[in-house]
Scaffold this motif. Structure first.
Motif, PDB file in Angstrom:
ATOM      1  N   UNK A  53     -23.557  45.081  89.347  1.00 10.92           N
ATOM      2  CA  UNK A  53     -22.843  44.717  88.121  1.00 10.92           C
ATOM      3  C   UNK A  53     -23.695  45.031  86.903  1.00 10.92           C
ATOM      4  N   UNK A  54     -23.018  45.015  85.744  1.00 14.63           N
ATOM      5  CA  UNK A  54     -23.661  45.182  84.446  1.00 14.63           C
ATOM      6  C   UNK A  54     -23.501  43.866  83.702  1.00 14.63           C
ATOM      7  N   UNK A  55     -24.605  43.272  83.246  1.00 19.42           N
ATOM      8  CA  UNK A  55     -24.502  41.985  82.536  1.00 19.42           C
ATOM      9  C   UNK A  55     -25.501  41.943  81.392  1.00 19.42           C
ATOM     10  N   UNK A  56     -25.347  40.915  80.511  1.00 17.12           N
ATOM     11  CA  UNK A  56     -26.242  40.759  79.372  1.00 17.12           C
ATOM     12  C   UNK A  56     -27.668  40.497  79.834  1.00 17.12           C
ATOM     13  N   UNK A  57     -28.614  40.952  79.010  1.00 19.52           N
ATOM     14  CA  UNK A  57     -30.026  40.703  79.281  1.00 19.52           C
ATOM     15  C   UNK A  57     -30.377  39.277  78.880  1.00 19.52           C
ATOM     16  N   UNK A  58     -31.148  38.613  79.741  1.00 14.30           N
ATOM     17  CA  UNK A  58     -31.654  37.279  79.437  1.00 14.30           C
ATOM     18  C   UNK A  58     -33.176  37.299  79.516  1.00 14.30           C
ATOM     19  N   UNK A  59     -33.828  36.474  78.723  1.00 13.36           N
ATOM     20  CA  UNK A  59     -35.300  36.414  78.774  1.00 13.36           C
ATOM     21  C   UNK A  59     -35.782  36.165  80.199  1.00 13.36           C
ATOM     22  N   UNK A  60     -36.762  36.949  80.609  1.00 12.21           N
ATOM     23  CA  UNK A  60     -37.274  36.844  81.965  1.00 12.21           C
ATOM     24  C   UNK A  60     -36.766  37.943  82.875  1.00 12.21           C
ATOM     25  N   UNK A  61     -35.668  38.625  82.484  1.00 12.70           N
ATOM     26  CA  UNK A  61     -35.167  39.741  83.279  1.00 12.70           C
ATOM     27  C   UNK A  61     -36.131  40.924  83.214  1.00 12.70           C
ATOM     28  N   UNK A  62     -36.099  41.735  84.229  1.00 10.12           N
ATOM     29  CA  UNK A  62     -36.955  42.911  84.298  1.00 10.12           C
ATOM     30  C   UNK A  62     -36.476  43.934  83.266  1.00 10.12           C
ATOM     31  N   UNK A  63     -37.330  44.246  82.294  1.00  8.52           N
ATOM     32  CA  UNK A  63     -36.936  45.168  81.223  1.00  8.52           C
ATOM     33  C   UNK A  63     -36.676  46.570  81.759  1.00  8.52           C
ATOM     34  N   UNK A  64     -37.205  46.866  82.962  1.00  6.32           N
ATOM     35  CA  UNK A  64     -36.982  48.187  83.532  1.00  6.32           C
ATOM     36  C   UNK A  64     -35.529  48.386  83.953  1.00  6.32           C
ATOM     37  N   UNK A  65     -34.781  47.276  84.043  1.00  7.79           N
ATOM     38  CA  UNK A  65     -33.377  47.354  84.458  1.00  7.79           C
ATOM     39  C   UNK A  65     -32.425  47.464  83.267  1.00  7.79           C
ATOM     40  N   UNK A  66     -32.961  47.500  82.058  1.00  8.47           N
ATOM     41  CA  UNK A  66     -32.092  47.593  80.879  1.00  8.47           C
ATOM     42  C   UNK A  66     -31.367  48.937  80.867  1.00  8.47           C
ATOM     43  N   UNK A  67     -30.068  48.888  80.653  1.00  8.30           N
ATOM     44  CA  UNK A  67     -29.273  50.108  80.509  1.00  8.30           C
ATOM     45  C   UNK A  67     -29.277  50.469  79.027  1.00  8.30           C
ATOM     46  N   UNK A  68     -30.111  51.423  78.656  1.00 13.74           N
ATOM     47  CA  UNK A  68     -30.306  51.708  77.236  1.00 13.74           C
ATOM     48  C   UNK A  68     -29.090  52.367  76.604  1.00 13.74           C
ATOM     49  N   UNK A  69     -28.328  53.115  77.369  1.00  9.79           N
ATOM     50  CA  UNK A  69     -27.122  53.733  76.806  1.00  9.79           C
ATOM     51  C   UNK A  69     -26.107  52.682  76.401  1.00  9.79           C
ATOM     52  N   UNK A  70     -25.839  51.727  77.309  1.00  9.01           N
ATOM     53  CA  UNK A  70     -24.885  50.659  76.996  1.00  9.01           C
ATOM     54  C   UNK A  70     -25.425  49.785  75.871  1.00  9.01           C
ATOM     55  N   UNK A  71     -26.730  49.520  75.921  1.00  7.09           N
ATOM     56  CA  UNK A  71     -27.351  48.694  74.876  1.00  7.09           C
ATOM     57  C   UNK A  71     -27.200  49.347  73.506  1.00  7.09           C
ATOM     58  N   UNK A  72     -27.431  50.677  73.435  1.00  8.52           N
ATOM     59  CA  UNK A  72     -27.314  51.388  72.168  1.00  8.52           C
ATOM     60  C   UNK A  72     -25.865  51.432  71.690  1.00  8.52           C
ATOM     61  N   UNK A  73     -24.938  51.579  72.635  1.00  7.87           N
ATOM     62  CA  UNK A  73     -23.530  51.691  72.263  1.00  7.87           C
ATOM     63  C   UNK A  73     -22.950  50.362  71.779  1.00  7.87           C
ATOM     64  N   UNK A  74     -23.391  49.258  72.391  1.00  5.03           N
ATOM     65  CA  UNK A  74     -22.811  47.955  72.063  1.00  5.03           C
ATOM     66  C   UNK A  74     -23.634  47.166  71.062  1.00  5.03           C
ATOM     67  N   UNK A  75     -24.909  47.545  70.926  1.00  7.42           N
ATOM     68  CA  UNK A  75     -25.767  46.778  70.034  1.00  7.42           C
ATOM     69  C   UNK A  75     -26.306  45.514  70.687  1.00  7.42           C
ATOM     70  N   UNK A  76     -26.022  45.303  71.947  1.00 12.42           N
ATOM     71  CA  UNK A  76     -26.520  44.153  72.692  1.00 12.42           C
ATOM     72  C   UNK A  76     -27.208  44.642  73.964  1.00 12.42           C
ATOM     73  N   UNK A  77     -28.239  43.912  74.390  1.00  8.33           N
ATOM     74  CA  UNK A  77     -29.020  44.334  75.564  1.00  8.33           C
ATOM     75  C   UNK A  77     -28.252  44.029  76.846  1.00  8.33           C
ATOM     76  N   UNK A  78     -28.093  45.054  77.671  1.00  7.76           N
ATOM     77  CA  UNK A  78     -27.457  44.909  78.985  1.00  7.76           C
ATOM     78  C   UNK A  78     -28.414  45.416  80.056  1.00  7.76           C
TER      79      UNK A  78
END
Length: 326
Positions: A53-78
């Protein structure tokens, strides 16, 4: 050979059900083999990662799993979540002994068991897992080694049809095989003994140290015992997902109030219409056996699905699919 699909399974019928099984949305109620196992497996073989699944980033999550394309498109970290893919086996235990060659109406228990196996195998084959089988027969245990692919599936169906069609022809030889002998393996495909039992099959899987597999037990469980069978199943359930599918006929659970002639190849019993005490004792015994089986499986967290000879196999599974989605 009788061509009635209610008495003997045909290869064409099982092939059709295997294809229909690929469209079955119902998934058996087994738990995940491990916390890292995904719900769906990728089409690539071997160990890997499946997207969950794709979900919002929460503190403590592995930053290596961030989807930068979705994050850039939505303005929120996923972040993208993955599950470990495991190369799993599926083992079908298929009861094709003479006790399964019975039905008061509808299809023989052996036919329902064969059709169940075909439907499940069709679904598993679509998912890309290996399918193996242990066929319990009056002559021993026929082994289908775990393999992938359409060819392996068709070979399994051919074996099921062959052993299913042997029923009825071997009833008169049951008495010859009544003496138990040690299980002896002759080559990789078949293990022979004088008579196959549920405990023989379960013990064989335990000795093989079967693990991380889906095990479907398709039987009437007529020889299930709390003392031995329960221990074998508990051992398998520690490292595998185990599901029981009990095939039965209503007459086996409660004798009708009509004259009957019952037999198992060794003995024959005439039950008169007025044998009320005998019927009561039999009904109580059958209820006790069923309760022991149900209680034992429930205590181990193993689902037990019940299928009747009086109803179409596919319709029964389809009804379970609808119920499971509700």
């Amino acid at each position: 050979m009788n061509n009635d699909d209610r008495i003997y399974s045909s290869f064409s019928r099982l092939s059709l059900l295997a294809k229909r099984g690929r469209d079955l949305s119902w998934r058996p109620p087994y738990s995940k083999i491990s916390p890292m196992s995904g719900v769906q497996k990728s089409h690539q073989r071997g160990r890997g990662l499946d997207f969950v699944e794709l979900r919002h980033y929460f503190p403590g999550d592995d930053v290596r799993c961030i989807d930068w394309r979705v994050t850039q498109r939505t303005g929120q970290a996923f972040i993208r979540l993955y599950a470990e893919e495991k190369d799993k086996n599926t083992v079908l235990i298929i009861d094709l002994r003479s006790s399964m060659f019975f039905a008061s109406d509808g299809s023989m228990k052996s036919v329902i068991a064969s059709e169940l196996a075909a439907i499940i195998a069709g679904r598993i084959q679509l998912e890309g897992d290996r399918i193996g089988a242990l066929l319990m027969t009056d002559k021993g245990i026929a082994v289908h080694q775990p393999q992938r692919g359409e060819k392996s599936l068709l070979t399994l169906l051919e074996n099921v049809v062959f052993h299913g069609q042997s029923l009825g022809q071997t009833l008169e030889k049951t008495q010859e095989n009544s003496v138990r002998k040690p299980l002896v393996c002759d080559g990789p495909e078949t293990c022979f003994s004088s008579q196959a039992s549920l405990d023989d099959v379960l013990k064989q899987l335990c000795l093989q140290k079967t693990k991380e597999s889906q095990i479907f037990m398709i039987s009437d469980f007529i020889d299930f015992t709390v003392e031995k069978s329960n221990a074998f199943i508990a051992q398998l359930a520690k490292r595998n997902n185990v599901i029981a599918l009990r095939v039965s006929d209503p007459f086996e659970d409660q004798l009708p109030e009509i004259a009957l002639v019952m037999g198992n190849g060794n003995v024959q019993l005439d039950v008169s219409q007025n044998a009320a005490e005998l019927r009561q004792r039999y009904n109580q015994f059958a209820a006790q056996q069923n309760q022991q089986l149900e209680a034992s499986l429930t205590a181990m967290g193993i689902p037990c699905l019940h299928l009747s000879t009086h109803q179409d196999c596919w319709q029964q599974l389809a009804a379970m699919s609808i119920k499971g989605q509700g």
